[in-house]
Design an enzyme around this catalytic site. Structure first.
Site: not given
Length: 289
Positions: A27, A31, A78, A82, A96, A144, A157, A161, A226, A258, A278
């Site tokens: 994923h 935000r 995801e 907040n 994008h 896109e 995708q 950059r 990320q 963990p 990650v």
């Protein structure tokens, strides 16, 4: 002389590990300022499904996972909300996401009919025949829209950059075991792109790295976070990343281990441009679902 209790894997053997490891894009995390508004746009305009949602009031945030198929087999988005934060800076580095569809013209009409914003009308790419369009979501993230035959992975995708394309290609090949699937130079538009991934770009999600001639740095903003990728061994994978960052730049931001509370093993790191990845233990991830 006594042998060491834990023999250390030689680095040349370690560097082979990412190619042997079973990896896939899980994923992208970013935000948004209004979770319900974004869910509505992605499901009604872009045709995604809301896969799961969680609220964590003690930490003052909520998440929603959206995509075109279940998380155990598809790449998903995801979204993080907040509490009390309704605006983020996307920065100049994030490009994008892309969605493959069999009929770009129809998708664009649907988006317009539901009040969505189209920033590029459908038509062939400059110097090519692929029909594309661009849509903007309520937070300003670009999508896109690419015309393509049937595909197992419509969410196809993530474009970022970078300041030195050769260095980035080498980094993702060595640190993450990705293959360079395609490289396209467009001197008339002054950019070069590299498609990186684990399988052909028509059947899976790829990372599209873009180098704009003469631009070596971009602002990251605080909106995009990320991308997560599965691994069979976060500890071994982190060792590889450490070796590669010494050569090419970047750094480990979270040592492998963990996550408190859910026990999923992860490690995270920045690439030479500061983009975060990650790595998530494959078995632990499936248990989380």
């Amino acid at each position: 002389m006594a042998e060491a209790a834990n023999p250390v894997t030689p680095s040349h053997e370690l560097l082979e590990w990412p190619k042997q490891d079973k990896r896939r894009f899980l994923h992208a995390v970013y935000r948004v300022g209004d979770l319900e508004r974004t869910i509505k746009f992605y499901t009604e305009c872009l045709g995604m499904k809301l896969l799961r949602k969680r609220d964590v009031p003690e930490e003052k945030y909520a998440n929603a996972f959206l995509g075109f198929g279940p998380e155990d087999s598809h790449f998903v988005l995801e979204l993080t909300y907040n509490y009390g934060v309704d605006k983020y800076d996307i920065g100049t580095g994030f490009g994008h996401f892309a969605i493959a569809t069999q009929d770009v013209y129809k998708l664009v009409e649907d988006i317009k009919a539901k009040g969505g914003t189209i920033t590029r009308e459908p038509g062939p790419v400059k110097g090519g025949s692929t029909v594309i369009a661009f849509a903007k979501d309520p937070d300003g993230y670009l999508f896109e829209l690419i015309q393509r035959g049937p595909t197992p992975e419509p969410l196809c995708q993530v474009m970022l950059r970078v300041g030195d394309l050769e260095r980035s290609i080498k980094f993702y090949e060595k640190a993450l075991g990705m293959r360079l699937l395609k490289k396209t130079d467009r001197p008339e538009q002054k950019y070069t792109i590299a498609m990186m991934g684990y399988a052909d770009e028509y059947e899976t999600t790829v990372l599209e790295l873009t180098y704009n001639y003469g631009v070596t740095e971009y602002t990251k903003g605080n909106a995009y976070a990320q991308v997560a990728i599965s691994t069979n061994d976060v500890y071994k994978s982190a060792e590889v990343v450490k070796i590669v960052t010494q050569e090419l730049g970047g750094k480990i931001t979270r040592e492998p281990g963990p996550i408190p509370g859910i026990n999923t093993k992860i490690t995270s790191f920045l690439d030479p441009d500061g983009w975060k990845t990650v790595l998530v233990d494959h078995e632990d991830f499936l248990k989380e679902l």
